[in-house]
Structure formats: structure tokens, C-alpha cells
Scaffold this motif. Structure first.
Motif, PDB file in Angstrom:
ATOM      1  N   SER A 283     -10.981   1.641   7.925  1.00  0.00           N
ATOM      2  CA  SER A 283     -10.438   0.431   7.309  1.00  0.00           C
ATOM      3  C   SER A 283     -10.331  -0.692   8.326  1.00  0.00           C
ATOM      4  CB  SER A 283      -9.078   0.722   6.670  1.00  0.00           C
ATOM      5  OG  SER A 283      -8.024   0.728   7.614  1.00  0.00           O
ATOM      6  N   ALA A 284      -9.973  -0.351   9.558  1.00  0.00           N
ATOM      7  CA  ALA A 284      -9.913  -1.367  10.618  1.00  0.00           C
ATOM      8  C   ALA A 284     -11.299  -1.945  10.891  1.00  0.00           C
ATOM      9  CB  ALA A 284      -9.319  -0.766  11.893  1.00  0.00           C
ATOM     10  N   PRO A 293      -7.568  -9.476  11.238  1.00  0.00           N
ATOM     11  CA  PRO A 293      -6.816  -8.655  12.192  1.00  0.00           C
ATOM     12  C   PRO A 293      -6.083  -7.506  11.495  1.00  0.00           C
ATOM     13  CG  PRO A 293      -6.364 -10.995  12.502  1.00  0.00           C
ATOM     14  CD  PRO A 293      -7.081 -10.856  11.192  1.00  0.00           C
ATOM     15  N   VAL A 294      -5.769  -6.483  12.278  1.00  0.00           N
ATOM     16  CA  VAL A 294      -5.103  -5.286  11.775  1.00  0.00           C
ATOM     17  C   VAL A 294      -3.654  -5.261  12.255  1.00  0.00           C
ATOM     18  CG1 VAL A 294      -5.053  -2.761  11.853  1.00  0.00           C
ATOM     19  CG2 VAL A 294      -7.230  -3.958  11.620  1.00  0.00           C
ATOM     20  N   LEU A 295      -2.752  -5.055  11.310  1.00  0.00           N
ATOM     21  CA  LEU A 295      -1.309  -5.067  11.549  1.00  0.00           C
ATOM     22  C   LEU A 295      -0.697  -3.892  10.783  1.00  0.00           C
ATOM     23  CD1 LEU A 295       1.201  -6.798  12.607  1.00  0.00           C
ATOM     24  CD2 LEU A 295       1.163  -7.837  10.337  1.00  0.00           C
ATOM     25  N   PRO A 296      -0.732  -2.682  11.322  1.00  0.00           N
ATOM     26  CA  PRO A 296      -0.410  -1.488  10.538  1.00  0.00           C
ATOM     27  C   PRO A 296       1.044  -1.414  10.080  1.00  0.00           C
ATOM     28  CG  PRO A 296      -1.574  -0.920  12.555  1.00  0.00           C
ATOM     29  CD  PRO A 296      -1.149  -2.339  12.687  1.00  0.00           C
ATOM     30  N   HIS A 297       1.244  -0.529   9.106  1.00  0.00           N
ATOM     31  CA  HIS A 297       2.562  -0.315   8.514  1.00  0.00           C
ATOM     32  C   HIS A 297       3.280   0.869   9.160  1.00  0.00           C
ATOM     33  CE1 HIS A 297       5.116   1.680   5.283  1.00  0.00           C
ATOM     34  NE2 HIS A 297       5.730   0.538   5.523  1.00  0.00           N
ATOM     35  N   TYR A 298       4.427   0.640   9.664  1.00  0.00           N
ATOM     36  CA  TYR A 298       5.474   1.574  10.080  1.00  0.00           C
ATOM     37  C   TYR A 298       5.195   2.470  11.291  1.00  0.00           C
ATOM     38  CZ  TYR A 298       9.032   5.006  10.556  1.00  0.00           C
ATOM     39  OH  TYR A 298       9.986   5.785  11.109  1.00  0.00           O
ATOM     40  N   VAL A 310      -9.189  -0.586  18.809  1.00  0.00           N
ATOM     41  CA  VAL A 310      -9.932  -1.453  17.893  1.00  0.00           C
ATOM     42  C   VAL A 310      -9.848  -2.898  18.379  1.00  0.00           C
ATOM     43  CG1 VAL A 310      -9.599   0.078  15.925  1.00  0.00           C
ATOM     44  CG2 VAL A 310      -7.948  -1.752  16.332  1.00  0.00           C
ATOM     45  N   PRO A 311     -10.927  -3.663  18.228  1.00  0.00           N
ATOM     46  CA  PRO A 311     -10.931  -5.021  18.780  1.00  0.00           C
ATOM     47  C   PRO A 311     -10.035  -5.997  18.027  1.00  0.00           C
ATOM     48  CG  PRO A 311     -12.973  -4.581  17.588  1.00  0.00           C
ATOM     49  CD  PRO A 311     -12.239  -3.279  17.670  1.00  0.00           C
ATOM     50  N   ASN A 312      -9.739  -5.714  16.760  1.00  0.00           N
ATOM     51  CA  ASN A 312      -9.001  -6.664  15.929  1.00  0.00           C
ATOM     52  C   ASN A 312      -7.523  -6.306  15.794  1.00  0.00           C
ATOM     53  OD1 ASN A 312     -10.078  -4.447  14.488  1.00  0.00           O
ATOM     54  ND2 ASN A 312      -9.870  -5.487  12.517  1.00  0.00           N
ATOM     55  N   ALA A 313      -6.951  -5.662  16.817  1.00  0.00           N
ATOM     56  CA  ALA A 313      -5.526  -5.332  16.806  1.00  0.00           C
ATOM     57  C   ALA A 313      -4.692  -6.608  16.842  1.00  0.00           C
ATOM     58  CB  ALA A 313      -5.183  -4.456  18.006  1.00  0.00           C
ATOM     59  N   TYR A 314      -3.697  -6.694  15.960  1.00  0.00           N
ATOM     60  CA  TYR A 314      -2.829  -7.870  15.898  1.00  0.00           C
ATOM     61  C   TYR A 314      -1.408  -7.553  16.336  1.00  0.00           C
ATOM     62  CZ  TYR A 314      -0.866 -12.234  14.041  1.00  0.00           C
ATOM     63  OH  TYR A 314      -0.241 -13.451  13.897  1.00  0.00           O
ATOM     64  N   GLY A 315      -0.927  -6.363  16.021  1.00  0.00           N
ATOM     65  CA  GLY A 315       0.429  -5.991  16.386  1.00  0.00           C
ATOM     66  C   GLY A 315       0.864  -4.746  15.662  1.00  0.00           C
ATOM     67  N   ALA A 316       2.049  -4.251  16.023  1.00  0.00           N
ATOM     68  CA  ALA A 316       2.601  -3.042  15.418  1.00  0.00           C
ATOM     69  C   ALA A 316       4.039  -3.291  14.992  1.00  0.00           C
ATOM     70  CB  ALA A 316       2.521  -1.866  16.389  1.00  0.00           C
TER      71      ALA A 316
END
Length: 361
Positions: A283-284, A293-298, A310-316
């Protein structure tokens, strides 16, 4: 390659457990179900899911059905297990409880496999980053104003540069008042996000977004029902802030539909709902192909290591709920999370915090 010898399930309750509420749910307890694999070489691997109080017997039943499919497999057969599980669970539906169960076993397999290789998981895929921005989450609608402001101030004091607040009150003015007080409490340089947990219809979401614009809200999370694709497109054109969603998805259908409509700014995959490390990364990759960008849940304990790859990491997202139950919680400094150097996911659940629910061998 070592094989899976035993699979056990446990229950754990956060030492921070309390009654909380968002726009759609009252949540009386913060609880987890933990999957632990034991290999025939003695190595163990843990995986957990955030269960709260929901469907305890149903999710445990799904886990008990899934466990025999993994027994005897080589621990590296993560994809083979998923394919077998997808085939066997198709009759009653692959998504939902079945995918949660597969995800819990899959994350435990990755933990044990990486420990077998004597490596952290984030080193198995190749790294793109050495740290990940972390934001303080919470801001529950059940909080009093004093509780809300105390939480965001504590986050800022700990070094967080971003905080998230729940919205979706029956009266929009209450949301605006809470957001305004948070802005006053944290100052102009801390980012504030708002999360409606799918609790708004389009007119209310538009009204709330417009009213909140002067407060410099960074993103509006899950404003609408997850399948209101056209509503998301209209909201994104008019909201004046980024739109984030994805945490309730068991596949990439919604992501694809929102991409087609240019209706999403931030993708929020949930590792356990998607059902595997493989699905999270897929999915990323889809999001990256469309510059999202990817901003995962929990699940920061899993998400921080994966985001490094992953290159498109935005935050956690950061909650402290699991920290008192595990060894080596994720390290944070100056608003950034850093991965653990230990093998596997870099942490384990403390035995004394676990109540056994059964095992398979």
C-alpha cells in the motif's frame, strides 16, 4: 530454516487503561491480544493487535482458526502462510476479523524470522531514513477541557512538535472551542491535527474545516465515511487543509478510488487491518507511485521500523498505551522516533503482563 513449533495467544491490558470516547465510539478499556510464536530452535516472535473491548470471542476464534495453518511452516514462509489463510478464510470473507488474525501471526513471524537472521526488521528491506517524525495522539472527546490541555502540554514538554485532537462533536462550536484552546496552549509553532473518526457528513465537515482554517490545522483525518469517495473529493477541494484517511481499510480499494478522484493527501495504513507487513508495504508503494506520503495508524512499534524503509514516510502516531507492557519502547527525541537496534521488531511483551488465552502445538 527453523519451523514454527507453537503458537500461543495472550491478553494484556494497558496500565494507562481508562474510558475514552471519539465521535463514534465509547471505549471502556485499552486492551491487546498478543500472538507469540515459538520456533523449533527456541527463538520466539511476538505480534499484537489493539483489541479494546470489541468482539473478544470473535477475534480469538479467528486467531485460533488461523494458528494451525502456520504450525510447521518455516518461519520465513510469511507469504505462503498468507496465501493459505486467504484461501481458507474466503468463504466467510477475507477482510475484517480474518485479516486481523492473519496480521497478528504475520507480524510475529517477521519478528521471529528477523531474530533468526540476527537483524532488526528495518535492515531487511533497505533503509531510506534514520528517524521518523512522531506526533502525540489523543485529544479524546470524553476529555474535559483541563484534561485535553494537560495532555497536549505534556506532549509539547516531552518534545513533540505535533498533536492531534478528536473532533466530531454534535455541536461544531465545541470542536472549535477545544481546538482554539489547544492552539493557545501549545503556541503557533506546534502543528495541530483534527480527527473526526468518520463522524461527520459532508456539510458538517465543510463547516468545521472552514471554521478551523484560522487555527492552521495541518490535516483533517477521517472526516467522512470511508466509502464516501466523492464526498472526500469535494471536501479536499474546499477544506483548505490536507485530508488524511486509510486506517479502517483492509485493502487498497479505497486508496485507489481516492487517488482516481484526487481526493487524498495522506495515506494512513493500519498494519493489522491490512493483515501483513507485505500488504502494508504494497500500500505504501501504491501511495508512493502517486506521490502520496504515508502516515500510518497507531502501531508505532511496527510503523517506525517500516517507515524507515519507504521513501514516502511522513510520520508516525504515538500513544503510550503499550509502553508499560513491553521491553524497549520506541525512543523519541525532539519530535522524532528512532528505531530500536534489537533483532526483530526490537521489543517483546513482558511475561508478567500477559494472561494466556490458549496455545497450539
Amino acid at each position: 530454516m527453523p519451523k514454527i513449533k507453537r503458537i500461543s495467544f495472550f491478553r494484556a491490558v494497558s496500565p494507562l487503561s481508562q474510558t475514552i470516547a471519539d465521535s463514534t465510539h465509547q471505549i471502556p478499556e485499552i486492551a491487546f491480544i498478543v500472538t507469540r510464536l515459538e520456533l523449533d530452535n527456541g527463538i520466539t516472535g511476538d505480534g499484537h493487535l489493539l483489541a479494546f473491548h470489541y468482539s473478544r470471542e470473535a477475534i480469538l476464534g479467528a486467531l485460533r482458526d488461523a494458528a494451525p495453518m502456520a504450525l510447521g511452516m518455516e518461519v520465513s514462509d510469511t507469504g505462503r502462510f498468507l496465501a493459505k489463510h486467504e484461501k481458507e478464510s474466503e468463504y466467510f470473507g477475507n477482510v475484517g476479523l480474518h485479516r486481523w488474525a492473519a496480521g497478528s501471526i504475520n507480524t510475529a513471524m517477521w519478528d521471529a524470522w528477523a531474530k533468526t537472521l540476527c537483524a532488526p526488521i528495518w535492515k531487511l528491506f533497505g533503509t531510506c531514513h534514520d528517524r521518523v517524525p512522531l506526533y502525540g495522539s489523543g485529544g479524546w472527546l470524553s476529555y474535559s477541557m483541563d484534561e485535553l490541555l494537560d495532555e497536549v502540554r505534556r506532549y509539547v514538554k516531552r518534545g513533540f512538535r505535533s498533536v492531534k485532537v478528536k473532533v466530531g462533536s454534535p455541536e461544531i462550536q465545541r470542536d472549535i472551542e477545544r481546538l482554539t484552546k489547544v492552539r493557545e496552549a501549545v503556541g503557533p509553532h506546534i502543528r495541530i491535527m483534527m480527527d473526526a473518526n468518520q463522524g461527520c457528513i459532508l456539510p458538517a465537515a465543510l463547516e468545521l474545516a472552514r471554521a478551523a482554517q484560522p487555527l492552521q490545522i495541518t490535516w483533517f483525518e477521517e472526516p467522512l465515511a470511508r466509502t464516501d469517495y466523492d464526498g472526500y473529493a469535494q471536501l479536499r477541494r474546499q477544506a483548505g487543509m490536507s485530508i488524511a484517511t486509510g486506517e479502517r481499510e483492509f485493502d487498497t480499494v479505497t486508496l485507489r478510488e481516492l487517488i482516481r478522484r484526487d481526493a487524498i493527501d495522506l495515506w494512513q495504513p493500519d498494519l493489522l487491518r491490512l493483515g501483513s507487513v507485505e500488504a502494508w508495504r504494497a500500500s505504501a508503494a501504491l501511495a508512493h507511485a502517486h506521490h502520496i506520503p504515508v502516515l500510518p495508524h497507531y502501531y508505532k512499534e511496527y510503523d517506525v521500523p517500516l517507515l524507515l524503509t519507504v521513501p514516502n514516510a511522513y510520520g508516525a502516531e504515538s500513544f503510550d498505551w503499550v509502553d508499560g507492557l513491553i521491553t524497549n519502547p520506541i525512543r523519541m527525541k525532539d519530535g522524532f522516533a528512532y528505531p530500536n537496534d534489537g533483532d526483530g521488531w526490537g521489543f517483546s511483551f513482558k511475561d508478567e503482563k500477559l494472561t494466556e488465552l490458549g496455545s497450539f502445538a
